[in-house]
Design an enzyme around this catalytic site. Sequence first.
Site, PDB file in Angstrom:
ATOM      1  CB  ALA A  23      -0.931  -0.011   1.200  1.00 27.66           C
ATOM      2  CG  HIS A 118      -3.759  -9.269  -1.795  1.00 31.89           C
ATOM      3  ND1 HIS A 118      -3.131  -8.415  -0.918  1.00 31.89           N
ATOM      4  CD2 HIS A 118      -3.540 -10.514  -1.321  1.00 31.89           C
ATOM      5  CE1 HIS A 118      -2.558  -9.127   0.057  1.00 31.89           C
ATOM      6  NE2 HIS A 118      -2.776 -10.395  -0.178  1.00 31.89           N
ATOM      7  CB  CYS A 147     -24.090 -10.861 -13.347  1.00 26.31           C
ATOM      8  SG  CYS A 147     -23.595 -11.626 -14.906  1.00 26.31           S
TER       9      CYS A 147
HETATM   10  N1  APR Z   1       6.420   5.249   0.329  1.00 28.29           N
HETATM   11  C1  APR Z   1       6.740   3.984   0.720  1.00 28.29           C
HETATM   12  N2  APR Z   1       6.168   3.382   1.772  1.00 28.29           N
HETATM   13  C2  APR Z   1       5.249   4.072   2.467  1.00 28.29           C
HETATM   14  C3  APR Z   1       4.877   5.393   2.132  1.00 28.29           C
HETATM   15  C4  APR Z   1       5.496   5.986   1.005  1.00 28.29           C
HETATM   16  N3  APR Z   1       5.206   7.230   0.598  1.00 28.29           N
HETATM   17  N4  APR Z   1       3.933   5.796   3.024  1.00 28.29           N
HETATM   18  C5  APR Z   1       3.737   4.792   3.875  1.00 28.29           C
HETATM   19  N5  APR Z   1       4.535   3.746   3.562  1.00 28.29           N
HETATM   20  C6  APR Z   1       4.645   2.414   4.212  1.00 28.29           C
HETATM   21  C7  APR Z   1       4.246   2.375   5.677  1.00 28.29           C
HETATM   22  O1  APR Z   1       5.318   2.783   6.512  1.00 28.29           O
HETATM   23  C8  APR Z   1       3.885   0.892   5.839  1.00 28.29           C
HETATM   24  O2  APR Z   1       5.040   0.132   6.159  1.00 28.29           O
HETATM   25  O3  APR Z   1       3.750   1.545   3.558  1.00 28.29           O
HETATM   26  C9  APR Z   1       3.400   0.483   4.436  1.00 28.29           C
HETATM   27  C10 APR Z   1       1.892   0.256   4.331  1.00 28.29           C
HETATM   28  O4  APR Z   1       1.538  -0.837   5.117  1.00 28.29           O
HETATM   29  P1  APR Z   1       0.076  -1.488   5.146  1.00 28.29           P
HETATM   30  O5  APR Z   1      -0.960  -0.423   5.243  1.00 28.29           O
HETATM   31  O6  APR Z   1       0.079  -2.539   6.200  1.00 28.29           O
HETATM   32  O7  APR Z   1      -0.074  -2.118   3.698  1.00 28.29           O
HETATM   33  P2  APR Z   1       0.390  -3.512   3.127  1.00 28.29           P
HETATM   34  O8  APR Z   1       1.627  -4.001   3.802  1.00 28.29           O
HETATM   35  O9  APR Z   1       0.396  -3.385   1.658  1.00 28.29           O
HETATM   36  O10 APR Z   1      -0.816  -4.417   3.539  1.00 28.29           O
HETATM   37  C11 APR Z   1      -0.873  -5.737   3.062  1.00 28.29           C
HETATM   38  O11 APR Z   1      -3.054  -6.021   4.009  1.00 28.29           O
HETATM   39  O12 APR Z   1      -5.279  -5.444   4.475  1.00 28.29           O
HETATM   40  C12 APR Z   1      -4.412  -6.136   3.648  1.00 28.29           C
HETATM   41  O13 APR Z   1      -4.959  -6.894   1.521  1.00 28.29           O
HETATM   42  C13 APR Z   1      -4.514  -5.755   2.201  1.00 28.29           C
HETATM   43  O14 APR Z   1      -2.781  -5.882   0.509  1.00 28.29           O
HETATM   44  C14 APR Z   1      -3.072  -5.427   1.802  1.00 28.29           C
HETATM   45  C15 APR Z   1      -2.286  -6.181   2.849  1.00 28.29           C
END
Ligand code: APR
Length: 245
Positions: A23, A118, A147
Amino acid sequence: MDPLQEAARALERSSHTTAFTGAGISVESGIPPFRGKDGLWSRYDPIVLDISYFHAHPLEAWQVIREIFYDYFGKARPNAGHYALAEMEKRGKVAAVITQNIDNLHQEAGSRNVIEYHGNSQRLICPRCGAVWSPKEIDLQKLPPRCSHDGEVLKPDFVFFGEPIPLKAARRSEQEAFAADVFLVVGTTGEIMPASLIPQMAKSNGATIIEINPETSNYTHSITDIFLRGKAGELLPALLEKMTG
Ligand code: APR
């Protein structure tokens, strides 16, 4: 050596680099992450993405899903981080992007070999007949969307809590993790299984792990070899600029 320089050298020397994104890479496109104080799960109840809840309460689930993933995310555009990864692929420096994101922004930025671990919100699927629709051809003002072949409630083609990872994506991700001699982890906390295991697979096969994140993650002090602290939208273009060739 300066870590950015060190990472650029590792990427130049690598014969197979795989990127793995979460994310965080889309935060600079205006999409909030899931976890953390401004994260989606501090505002919304993740139950709407639970597959049993979705089937039992399609209208209630869709009201929130539309708000998050279509009204709001639908307007997001790729940022400099997505474009830098696409450019690295074009130059033969990144073989594949495994993404946990469902926002389609890597694809929009021009990345070709994207593994949607995902799924993807830009497809709606009929669980009964398998028809696939673009959200653009469906009237999301009328919920839940159905649908037009058989009237079944459409489901976003992304992985809900309680659903398995699409087999092909899981297989291709493992192959890419094992093929990598450099593995680039961008913007993920590494908290969600089984996606979180993929960087570990790469590491166990000897890959150099480069991580980009403004904060430390589960990987930083365990498997990361080169930690670039900062934003993906700034550090990925900086990395690209430092690379020769
Ligand atoms: N650039 C890079 N990283 C960033 C930035 C940025 N500008 N801003 C925030 N982050 C980092 C945060 O520090 C954090 O470590 O992005 C990470 C986001 O973490 P999560 O919100 O936990 O997202 P993610 O790891 O992708 O989640 C995995 O969880 O809910 C499920 O299916 C959903 O795919 C998702 C999965």
